[in-house]
Scaffold this motif. Structure first.
Motif, PDB file in Angstrom:
ATOM      1  N   VAL A  77      36.632 -34.014 -14.417  1.00 49.26           N
ATOM      2  CA  VAL A  77      35.818 -34.324 -12.844  1.00 49.26           C
ATOM      3  C   VAL A  77      36.895 -35.469 -12.400  1.00 49.26           C
ATOM      4  CG1 VAL A  77      33.869 -35.590 -12.330  1.00 49.26           C
ATOM      5  CG2 VAL A  77      33.676 -33.783 -13.971  1.00 49.26           C
ATOM      6  N   ASP A 127      39.851 -35.839 -12.077  1.00 48.44           N
ATOM      7  CA  ASP A 127      41.086 -35.365 -11.523  1.00 48.44           C
ATOM      8  C   ASP A 127      40.856 -34.806 -10.048  1.00 48.44           C
ATOM      9  OD1 ASP A 127      42.526 -35.731 -13.775  1.00 48.44           O
ATOM     10  OD2 ASP A 127      42.027 -33.717 -14.584  1.00 48.44           O
ATOM     11  N   LEU A 128      39.517 -34.531  -9.766  1.00 45.60           N
ATOM     12  CA  LEU A 128      39.156 -33.638  -8.477  1.00 45.60           C
ATOM     13  C   LEU A 128      39.558 -34.190  -7.284  1.00 45.60           C
ATOM     14  CD1 LEU A 128      35.523 -32.324  -9.578  1.00 45.60           C
ATOM     15  CD2 LEU A 128      37.727 -31.255  -9.766  1.00 45.60           C
ATOM     16  N   ASP A 129      39.251 -35.387  -7.024  1.00 37.76           N
ATOM     17  CA  ASP A 129      39.606 -36.181  -5.918  1.00 37.76           C
ATOM     18  C   ASP A 129      41.180 -36.238  -5.426  1.00 37.76           C
ATOM     19  OD1 ASP A 129      37.275 -37.282  -4.617  1.00 37.76           O
ATOM     20  OD2 ASP A 129      37.024 -38.180  -6.636  1.00 37.76           O
ATOM     21  N   LEU A 147      37.212 -28.086  -3.531  1.00 39.19           N
ATOM     22  CA  LEU A 147      38.076 -27.578  -4.868  1.00 39.19           C
ATOM     23  C   LEU A 147      37.475 -26.780  -5.830  1.00 39.19           C
ATOM     24  CD1 LEU A 147      40.841 -27.554  -6.063  1.00 39.19           C
ATOM     25  CD2 LEU A 147      40.224 -29.859  -7.106  1.00 39.19           C
ATOM     26  N   ARG A 148      36.194 -27.506  -6.221  1.00 35.89           N
ATOM     27  CA  ARG A 148      35.515 -26.750  -7.299  1.00 35.89           C
ATOM     28  C   ARG A 148      35.068 -25.270  -6.837  1.00 35.89           C
ATOM     29  NH1 ARG A 148      30.680 -30.207  -9.276  1.00 35.89           N
ATOM     30  NH2 ARG A 148      30.217 -28.048 -10.444  1.00 35.89           N
ATOM     31  N   PRO A 176      36.202 -32.793  -3.373  1.00 35.62           N
ATOM     32  CA  PRO A 176      35.994 -32.166  -4.775  1.00 35.62           C
ATOM     33  C   PRO A 176      35.186 -30.975  -4.762  1.00 35.62           C
ATOM     34  CG  PRO A 176      35.628 -34.499  -5.099  1.00 35.62           C
ATOM     35  CD  PRO A 176      35.829 -34.243  -3.564  1.00 35.62           C
ATOM     36  N   GLU A 177      34.210 -30.863  -3.843  1.00 34.89           N
ATOM     37  CA  GLU A 177      33.196 -29.617  -3.761  1.00 34.89           C
ATOM     38  C   GLU A 177      34.125 -28.593  -3.346  1.00 34.89           C
ATOM     39  OE1 GLU A 177      28.936 -28.350  -1.971  1.00 34.89           O
ATOM     40  OE2 GLU A 177      29.337 -30.803  -2.590  1.00 34.89           O
ATOM     41  N   ALA A 237      42.364 -32.355  -4.951  1.00 34.61           N
ATOM     42  CA  ALA A 237      41.831 -31.980  -3.691  1.00 34.61           C
ATOM     43  C   ALA A 237      42.672 -32.516  -2.594  1.00 34.61           C
ATOM     44  CB  ALA A 237      40.488 -32.470  -3.553  1.00 34.61           C
TER      45      ALA A 237
END
Length: 822
Positions: A287, A289-291, A305-306, A302-303, A294
């Motif tokens: 989690v 890593d997401l920012d 990307l997911r 992040p959303e 992306a």
């Protein structure tokens, strides 16, 4: 590479021998971090190859090597592969190999898919050269000396092919072999031989490949639905594309559609970005890593990307499923010697639809210049009802030639759609197939907004669109419990359609659902009924777990909303299907009992028109309050305590139960007079965290001590919290601050204070203690745990119309709800 490492691709090695030649090789490309950059020695490589050992320098950015944003993408991967080829080719030449020796790449370098921190998978091939080992050492050691992870082997072509003949993993890896330097004929011989051998032994290798893949999926889960999935190993990840390549090389099926290629490329990009963000080789995306990942990919957040990862992983997973199924059919036919000698058997299963070779295909007569818009829905319904897959060729043809459905839909399309939704478990795979080929958005354009949308609550195990389909499939279990199963299926399909938009998703979703169903052409009364299901799909579970079911006002409130028994039955079935599709954390035996109890009470109220209040002093407590105090009664799911009335009684009981690893799901209190003294009964429904349950003798002893004041519950809970705090350096979930909501008209004789907060050990004790210190008398409490969050409802007796008094209590509750810090 698995199965091809003949000389110990990892572990301690002697110090590097000198490289023969007058010139040192150029610095390697910037792929892989030096061991000192990672805080320790490299995971593979020679011992003693540390800084200042006299070997080549540690890897830094080579001139022109891609880094930063330029390290992501197909061009960067190609550039890294080319840089590696040049560097390894130079190393090979400096090793002064004799004739009949070649250097070949496998794995990511063999496919020219080098990530920023890739390892290397190399093979030296030779034609029976005696001193080839020394050549290999002069290539391997400079690679180790710069800190790169290396899998290596030395083989003759025949030896390499022999390993591939016996080991499916090795055989699959040999399909990626690529020449780097030296005698190219040796590499070509292995490459051509490996591919020919793979096809010849496909009957042997494909079942093993399927088993290995299934085992990996069981261990790693499905990438599309994981919060911290492994981009390489999880189902739908990068390794699955190697499985696709293996099936394709066997010439059994071709699943390498443009959508699969595009999805695979984007997953490679995500891995590139993850390597850059992590600063090392890592394939598991967390989690935190997401920012950064992306941003590196140019995505808005992040959303996004997911969502992209989920959609691409589902595309790959579907393709692998389809390819392995085709391989299984092919292997079965080979084993039984079934070679078609007569005409193709085509069995009609629905108008314009036939079954052939275990798949649904189109009847020949339907393929023409004018195509019925309902054909795609009818094909999907026929496949799901008969438990068959739709052939890839049929899906491709429908995606290209079947026109969108008109609005309103023709009756044949509505009928087929109802049959599709009612097909049970087969709906999931059929819908997924249609969605991968773009058919679903041709039926429901609104579906594109929710496809692969991530769910933010960790109790959800699926993306939003998959959750809806799983809910419809689960609803088939309850089709016999309702008068209109068709409305149940539509309600399940659309119950969360409002998620992702601003506002209450149930309210927004009801408007969206009615618009969709009106455009489909449902009768107005059916549109209204489904809209009510969407609007109130959370009513029963929320009331059952957060309100006092013995309160007539609670039952009357639900009955007024539901209106009739038919709607009540539909909502009951929908709530169960929704919970099943959400995941195991969303449903339990006690929740099911609570919902069933609420439904029974509301049904009685709807049928009779009256709500019968419960007795003020249940008979089951009579023996407790008249005996020696304190009195304690313990059953598998309930702990009841009778004691002389005092302030803080509920908090003491709740805290003691927490110490014994018992989760309180509801609590009721009642005060009566016995022989002139006030006696309070606290009855808690509990769920043990341990299978064996608590030690009853110790629990009774601790409750007795807590009620007498001999046990400091607060100190004991604080010690428990300290012992279970996450170790420093761990990743904490960023929980929103706690919130209090007042409901002043939802109970007969109380005001409801609802606390929404992050769950932690001792929360009920702290909040109950704060309420009691603030002078609030708690008649009942209902505790609803939703993953890592709770919604606790406290029934406060008395007049709470004063805003200042409510504000004071609210401040005390919010302070008590804050997480306990070490």
């Amino acid at each position: 590479m698995e199965g091809l490492v003949s000389e110990g691709g990892s572990g301690p090695q002697p110090t590097s021998p000198s490289v023969v030649g007058s010139a040192a090789p150029a610095d390697p490309p910037s792929v892989g971090a030096a061991p000192t950059d990672l805080g320790g020695p490299a995971s593979t490589g020679p011992a003693g190859a540390d800084e200042g050992a006299g070997g080549p320098p540690r890897p830094g950015p080579a001139p022109g090597a891609p880094r930063g944003k330029q390290s992501v993408g197909a061009a960067a991967r190609e550039e890294r592969a080319a840089a590696f080829d040049a560097w390894l080719g130079e190393l090979f030449q400096l090793a002064q190999p004799p004739a009949g020796v070649a250097l070949a790449a496998l794995g990511g370098l063999g496919r020219r898919e080098c990530a920023p921190y890739s390892d290397l998978d190399l093979m030296i091939l030779h034609a029976g050269v005696d001193d080839v080992g020394s050549v290999a050492e002069r290539v391997w050691y400079p690679v180790w000396d710069v800190g790169l992870t290396l899998d290596h082997s030395v083989r003759t072509p025949d030896e390499a092919l022999t390993v591939g003949r016996e080991d499916t993993k090795a055989a699959l890896g040999l399909l990626d072999i690529r020449h780097v330097a030296g005698d190219e004929e040796l590499t070509k011989r292995v490459r051509d031989g490996a591919r020919e051998q793979w096809r010849a032994l496909a009957r042997q290798h494909l079942p093993v490949l399927r088993e290995l893949t299934t085992q990996r999926w069981r261990a790693q889960g499905e990438l599309a639905f994981l919060l911290d999935g492994d981009l390489k190993e999880a189902r739908g990840g990068l390794r699955d594309v190697r499985v696709l390549r293996g099936v394709a090389f066997a010439q059994v099926a071709d699943a390498w559609r443009p959508q699969v290629r595009a999805g695979y490329t984007r997953l490679l990009d995500v891995r590139d970005a993850l390597h850059v963000v992590a600063g090392r080789r890592r394939d598991r995306l967390f989690v935190q890593d997401l920012d950064d990942v992306a941003a590196l990919l140019g995505l808005p957040g992040p959303e996004a990307l997911r969502r992209r990862i989920a959609d691409d992983a589902r595309t790959v997973a579907y393709a692998v499923d389809d390819a392995l199924r085709a391989a299984e059919r092919w292997v079965a036919a080979q084993r039984h010697g079934r070679h078609r000698t007569g005409p193709v058997v085509r069995t009609p299963v629905a108008p314009d639809v036939v079954a052939q070779d275990g798949e649904v295909v189109l009847a020949r007569a339907v393929v023409g210049p004018v195509v019925d818009p309902s054909l795609s829905v009818r094909v999907a319904a026929a496949a799901a009802r008969h438990g068959l897959r739709i052939s890839p060729g049929t899906l491709e043809w429908l995606s290209r030639h079947c026109p969108p459905l008109p609005r309103p839909w023709p009756p044949s399309a509505r009928t087929a759609f109802a049959q599709l939704l009612g097909s049970g478990p087969m709906l999931v795979s059929t819908w997924e197939a249609c969605d991968r080929y773009g058919l679903v958005t041709a039926w429901l354009p609104e579906w594109s907004r929710i496809r692969s949308a991530p769910q933010h609550n960790p109790v959800h195990r699926y993306t939003l669109d998959r959750h809806l389909i799983e809910a419809v499939a689960a609803a088939a279990r309850y089709a016999r419990d309702v008068a209109r199963p068709d409305l149940l299926f539509l309600g399940a399909l659309l119950h969360d359609i409002g998620k992702g938009l601003h506002g209450d998703h149930a309210v927004i979703g009801a408007d969206i659902a009615t618009g969709i169903l009106e455009s489909i052409g449902l009768p107005p009364e059916d549109v209204t009924a489904v809209g009510r299901l969407v609007r109130w799909h959370l009513l029963l579970p929320e009331v059952a777990t957060r309100r006092d079911l013995g309160d007539p006002q609670t039952v009357r409130h639900v009955a007024d909303i539901v209106g009739d028994v038919e709607t009540l039955e539909l909502l009951h079935a929908l709530s169960r299907a929704d919970a099943v599709a959400t995941g195991p954390a969303a449903w339990s035996a006690w929740k099911e009992r609570l919902v069933a109890d609420l439904v029974a009470r509301v049904r009685a109220a709807l049928v009779t028109g009256t709500v019968t209040p419960p007795p003020a002093n249940p008979e089951r407590w009579a023996s407790l309050v008249r005996g020696q105090l304190p009195a304690i009664e313990i059953t598998p799911d309930r702990v009841t305590v009778a004691a002389t009335d005092r302030n803080g009684l509920l908090a003491s009981v709740a805290g003691c139960l927490t110490l014994h690893r018992l989760d309180v799901v509801s609590a009721d209190t009642a005060t009566t007079t016995v022989d002139g003294s006030a006696v309070t009964v606290v009855s808690c429904r509990v769920q043990p965290r341990d299978v064996a349950g608590p030690d009853r003798q110790r629990l009774v002893a601790d409750l007795t001590r807590a009620l007498s004041g001999d046990l400091d519950v607060n100190a004991a809970l604080a010690a428990r919290v300290r012992s279970t705090l996450r170790p420093r350096g761990g990743t904490e979930r960023e929980a929103p601050p706690p919130r209090v909501v007042w409901a002043v008209d939802r109970a007969t004789d109380a005001t409801i204070l609802e606390l929404r907060a992050a769950d932690d050990a001792g929360l009920l004790y702290r909040v109950a203690h704060a309420l009691e210190l603030a002078g609030a008398h708690i008649r009942a409490a209902r505790i609803s745990t939703l993953g890592s969050d709770v919604v606790d409802a406290f029934y406060l007796v008395g007049d709470w119309s004063s805003a200042p008094e409510r504000a004071a209590v609210e401040r005390a509750v919010l302070a008590a709800a804050l997480p306990v810090l070490d």
